[in-house]
Design a protein around this motif. Structure first.
Motif, mmCIF file in Angstrom:
data_model
loop_
_atom_site.group_PDB
_atom_site.id
_atom_site.type_symbol
_atom_site.label_atom_id
_atom_site.label_comp_id
_atom_site.label_asym_id
_atom_site.label_seq_id
_atom_site.Cartn_x
_atom_site.Cartn_y
_atom_site.Cartn_z
ATOM 1 N N PRO A 101 -3.032 1.836 -8.643
ATOM 2 C CA PRO A 101 -2.842 0.463 -8.164
ATOM 3 C C PRO A 101 -3.589 0.239 -6.855
ATOM 4 C CG PRO A 101 -0.756 1.496 -8.762
ATOM 5 C CD PRO A 101 -1.776 2.578 -8.749
ATOM 6 N N TYR A 102 -3.884 -1.014 -6.562
ATOM 7 C CA TYR A 102 -4.617 -1.358 -5.345
ATOM 8 C C TYR A 102 -3.845 -0.905 -4.107
ATOM 9 C CZ TYR A 102 -6.680 -4.091 -1.608
ATOM 10 O OH TYR A 102 -7.264 -4.465 -0.430
ATOM 11 N N MET A 103 -4.543 -0.276 -3.179
ATOM 12 C CA MET A 103 -3.928 0.223 -1.948
ATOM 13 C C MET A 103 -4.744 -0.188 -0.742
ATOM 14 S SD MET A 103 -2.570 4.051 -2.860
ATOM 15 C CE MET A 103 -1.348 4.287 -4.144
ATOM 16 N N THR A 104 -4.074 -0.366 0.370
ATOM 17 C CA THR A 104 -4.722 -0.725 1.620
ATOM 18 C C THR A 104 -4.723 0.467 2.565
ATOM 19 O OG1 THR A 104 -2.667 -1.435 2.687
ATOM 20 C CG2 THR A 104 -3.840 -3.082 1.351
ATOM 21 N N GLN A 151 -3.238 0.500 5.321
ATOM 22 C CA GLN A 151 -1.871 0.619 5.821
ATOM 23 C C GLN A 151 -0.990 1.407 4.858
ATOM 24 O OE1 GLN A 151 -0.996 -0.417 8.972
ATOM 25 N NE2 GLN A 151 0.773 0.875 8.509
ATOM 26 N N ASP A 152 -1.215 1.236 3.558
ATOM 27 C CA ASP A 152 -0.464 2.025 2.575
ATOM 28 C C ASP A 152 -0.662 3.517 2.826
ATOM 29 O OD1 ASP A 152 0.447 -0.217 1.168
ATOM 30 O OD2 ASP A 152 -1.367 -0.294 -0.056
ATOM 31 N N ILE A 153 -1.915 3.906 3.071
ATOM 32 C CA ILE A 153 -2.217 5.317 3.306
ATOM 33 C C ILE A 153 -1.638 5.765 4.648
ATOM 34 C CG2 ILE A 153 -4.051 7.024 3.503
ATOM 35 C CD1 ILE A 153 -3.773 5.803 0.714
ATOM 36 N N ARG A 154 -1.769 4.924 5.671
ATOM 37 C CA ARG A 154 -1.237 5.295 6.992
ATOM 38 C C ARG A 154 0.276 5.497 6.940
ATOM 39 N NH1 ARG A 154 -4.602 0.926 9.098
ATOM 40 N NH2 ARG A 154 -6.573 1.794 9.843
ATOM 41 N N ASP A 155 0.965 4.653 6.181
ATOM 42 C CA ASP A 155 2.422 4.789 6.072
ATOM 43 C C ASP A 155 2.789 6.147 5.484
ATOM 44 O OD1 ASP A 155 2.760 2.273 7.119
ATOM 45 O OD2 ASP A 155 3.076 1.286 5.178
ATOM 46 N N ARG A 156 2.044 6.592 4.492
ATOM 47 C CA ARG A 156 2.310 7.898 3.894
ATOM 48 C C ARG A 156 2.015 9.019 4.894
ATOM 49 N NH1 ARG A 156 1.698 7.644 -2.330
ATOM 50 N NH2 ARG A 156 1.701 5.411 -2.750
ATOM 51 N N LEU A 157 0.931 8.871 5.632
ATOM 52 C CA LEU A 157 0.601 9.880 6.642
ATOM 53 C C LEU A 157 1.675 9.946 7.714
ATOM 54 C CD1 LEU A 157 -3.236 9.215 7.044
ATOM 55 C CD2 LEU A 157 -2.161 11.160 5.899
ATOM 56 N N LEU A 193 -13.243 2.579 2.586
ATOM 57 C CA LEU A 193 -14.660 2.296 2.420
ATOM 58 C C LEU A 193 -14.897 1.150 1.446
ATOM 59 C CD1 LEU A 193 -16.071 5.932 2.248
ATOM 60 C CD2 LEU A 193 -15.731 4.476 4.250
ATOM 61 N N THR A 194 -14.124 1.129 0.376
ATOM 62 C CA THR A 194 -14.184 0.049 -0.594
ATOM 63 C C THR A 194 -12.891 0.110 -1.412
ATOM 64 O OG1 THR A 194 -15.518 -0.985 -2.332
ATOM 65 C CG2 THR A 194 -15.431 1.434 -2.313
ATOM 66 N N VAL A 195 -12.830 -0.561 -2.540
ATOM 67 C CA VAL A 195 -11.589 -0.646 -3.303
ATOM 68 C C VAL A 195 -11.083 0.754 -3.661
ATOM 69 C CG1 VAL A 195 -10.498 -1.580 -5.364
ATOM 70 C CG2 VAL A 195 -12.387 -2.829 -4.279
ATOM 71 N N ASN A 196 -9.905 1.101 -3.143
ATOM 72 C CA ASN A 196 -9.242 2.364 -3.482
ATOM 73 C C ASN A 196 -10.098 3.603 -3.223
ATOM 74 O OD1 ASN A 196 -6.880 1.103 -4.168
ATOM 75 N ND2 ASN A 196 -7.212 1.169 -6.368
ATOM 76 N N THR A 197 -10.952 3.545 -2.212
ATOM 77 C CA THR A 197 -11.750 4.702 -1.811
ATOM 78 C C THR A 197 -11.647 4.822 -0.292
ATOM 79 O OG1 THR A 197 -13.287 4.301 -3.630
ATOM 80 C CG2 THR A 197 -14.002 5.809 -1.907
ATOM 81 N N PHE A 198 -11.237 6.013 0.194
ATOM 82 C CA PHE A 198 -10.890 6.171 1.594
ATOM 83 C C PHE A 198 -11.549 7.414 2.179
ATOM 84 C CE2 PHE A 198 -7.509 4.036 -0.679
ATOM 85 C CZ PHE A 198 -7.187 2.968 0.132
ATOM 86 N N LEU A 199 -11.685 7.409 3.497
ATOM 87 C CA LEU A 199 -12.230 8.549 4.234
ATOM 88 C C LEU A 199 -11.229 8.939 5.304
ATOM 89 C CD1 LEU A 199 -14.657 10.446 4.832
ATOM 90 C CD2 LEU A 199 -15.417 8.727 6.502
ATOM 91 N N LEU A 200 -10.822 10.220 5.306
ATOM 92 C CA LEU A 200 -9.901 10.734 6.317
ATOM 93 C C LEU A 200 -10.667 11.696 7.228
ATOM 94 C CD1 LEU A 200 -6.230 11.715 5.939
ATOM 95 C CD2 LEU A 200 -7.774 13.378 6.989
ATOM 96 N N THR A 201 -10.621 11.410 8.516
ATOM 97 C CA THR A 201 -11.299 12.255 9.501
ATOM 98 C C THR A 201 -10.364 12.514 10.667
ATOM 99 O OG1 THR A 201 -12.240 10.285 10.569
ATOM 100 C CG2 THR A 201 -13.600 11.403 8.944
ATOM 101 N N GLN A 202 -10.608 13.599 11.383
ATOM 102 C CA GLN A 202 -9.759 13.910 12.539
ATOM 103 C C GLN A 202 -10.316 13.232 13.780
ATOM 104 O OE1 GLN A 202 -9.131 18.047 13.172
ATOM 105 N NE2 GLN A 202 -7.378 17.755 14.502
#
Length: 444
Positions: free
Chosen positions: A406-409, A411-417, A435-444
């Motif tokens: 499902p579509y995620m923002t 903020q959705d990912i940050r809440d889980r983190l 980066l785009t629809v349902n594609t994310f980059l996690l960096t320190q």
């Protein structure tokens, strides 16, 4: 190096992948994760990456290796490796283009090695699977959803089903579709498909008994809610059409199954992986077997929980478990099948990735695809939303695809983190960028 992890079913994989990404960040490795756009980023760049293969796609793996990267096979269906040895033949195709194959436990590793040439046996590593790091009482707060308790009570009965014969696209159509995919040529194998059809017939004999069980529990416990949560591939209307007259029964599939397990009073299954998850999370577990064939039921998971052969026996066990009846012993040493019970899979896998990255080039940072690239991504996504409204099989096919992620923002990912950091504050703080629809980059 950059780690790239494509995800097929978010409700099954995302939480574990986020936990793995934080362990990768602790070792200085950024992670690109999300839907199939991850593969487009990888294939459109000549930069080396550590690619986490999940579907044995030879062409992608070869491209990664040609660019100087590494391929770690991390299959989310690892439990199937003991259901039917024929599944393992899929791994024979990727032997020339894989750096390591992760096994969920010693038993799966032994089975894999038995099918590999002797000089390739060292490709297999016993790691466990990331999401099972989170299947424990410790992480109940991570999955607990207070809104479920408020709406359905703190003692609802959760029935998890996983019946391929009840596929939303139809059994024959679905497997015909799989057989056309180059990475799933096994579905053209006559012997394997004969086994799958026997298994489907076995499952068809379970569908109506599970409906009867649901009705019995709803009437036996009229003040408790009963939740049927079918597998993401199942046709929910099969159940809805048969329980519409029962106000305390709901057929639902929203959110992660772990959320439903975390808030449930008891969990009931036949041979579903969620039974293992419920057991590890400390929930009362009942294994309903109105009929049982050890050759067709999924081994190991079909022997987890208090066994019951009739609806009356299940109801009696619901009462007993609510009074503190202890967990049913497993007929197997689960540590042999799920290495997470003795080690943290995310640490083992992150160490493996760090070893591959040592001495290699610095990680490249993927960027958003630009205005035109973003328009193309959104246009494709919006097209799916429109096509999902079509009647018949075409609409069901698109709805199934959309339901997997499902579509995620951001903020959705940050809440889980944030929830993961609350439980393990020693995990590194990391930034996430969509980066785009349902594609994310996690960096320190």
């Amino acid at each position: 190096m950059l780690c790239a992890i494509p995800i097929e079913i978010a409700t099954r994989e995302l939480d574990g992948i986020l936990y793995l990404a934080l362990h990768l960040a602790a070792r200085g490795l950024p992670t690109l994760f999300g839907e199939r756009m991850v593969n487009q980023y990888v294939l459109s760049s000549s930069n080396p990456v550590i690619y986490f293969d999940s579907d044995q796609d030879v062409s992608v793996n070869e491209a990664v290796l040609a660019a100087g990267g590494r391929v770690i096979n991390l299959n989310p269906e690892g439990l199937n490796q003991w259901d039917a040895p024929e599944y393992l033949d899929n791994f024979l195709r990727i032997l020339p283009c894989v750096s390591r194959i992760c096994a969920w436990g010693d038993k799966q590793a032994a089975m894999l090695r038995s099918r590999l040439p002797p000089d390739k046996a060292n490709l297999v590593a016993v790691t466990g699977y990331p999401s099972f790091d989170l299947a424990s009482k410790k992480f109940l707060p991570y999955f607990r959803d207070e809104s479920l308790g408020r709406r359905y009570g703190e003692d609802y009965l959760l029935i998890n089903t996983s019946f391929t014969c009840n596929h939303s696209m139809g059994f024959d159509y679905y497997f015909e579709m799989l057989s056309r995919m180059k990475e799933w040529r096994i579905y053209k194998d006559k012997k394997f498909m004969a086994f799958m059809r026997r298994n489907a017939e076995y499952q068809r004999g379970l569908l109506e008994p599970f409906v009867a069980l649901t009705r019995h529990l709803a009437l036996r416990f009229p003040k408790r809610q009963v939740i049927i949560r079918p597998h993401p591939a199942e046709n929910m209307d099969f159940y809805r059409s048969r329980i519409a007259d029962l106000p305390n029964v709901h057929v639902l599939r929203t959110g992660s199954v772990r959320k439903w397990i975390a808030t449930a009073g008891a969990v009931i299954h036949h041979d579903c992986t969620t039974g293992l998850e419920a057991l590890l999370m400390g929930k009362p577990l009942i294994q309903y077997r109105p009929h049982f064939d050890p050759e067709l039921a999924a081994a190991i998971v079909s022997e987890l929980g208090h066994p019951a052969e009739t609806p009356e026996a299940v109801a009696d066990l619901v009462v007993a478990t609510s009074k503190g009846c202890g967990p049913a012993p497993s007929a197997h040493d689960l540590t042999s099948y799920v290495a997470n019970l003795r080690q943290k899979a995310c640490e083992v896998i992150a160490d493996m990735a760090a070893g591959f990255a040592a001495g290699g080039p610095a990680a490249w940072k993927p960027r958003p695809p630009g205005v035109w690239g973003s328009v193309k991504c959104w246009r494709k996504y919006l097209s799916k939303l429109l096509r999902a409204k079509q009647p018949g099989r075409n609409g069901r096919k698109v709805r199934y695809a959309l339901s997997k992620f499902p579509y995620m923002t951001e903020q959705d990912i940050r809440d889980r983190l944030d929830k993961l950091w609350a439980i393990e504050p020693e995990l590194p703080r990391a930034r996430v960028e969509r980066l785009t629809v349902n594609t994310f980059l996690l960096t320190q």
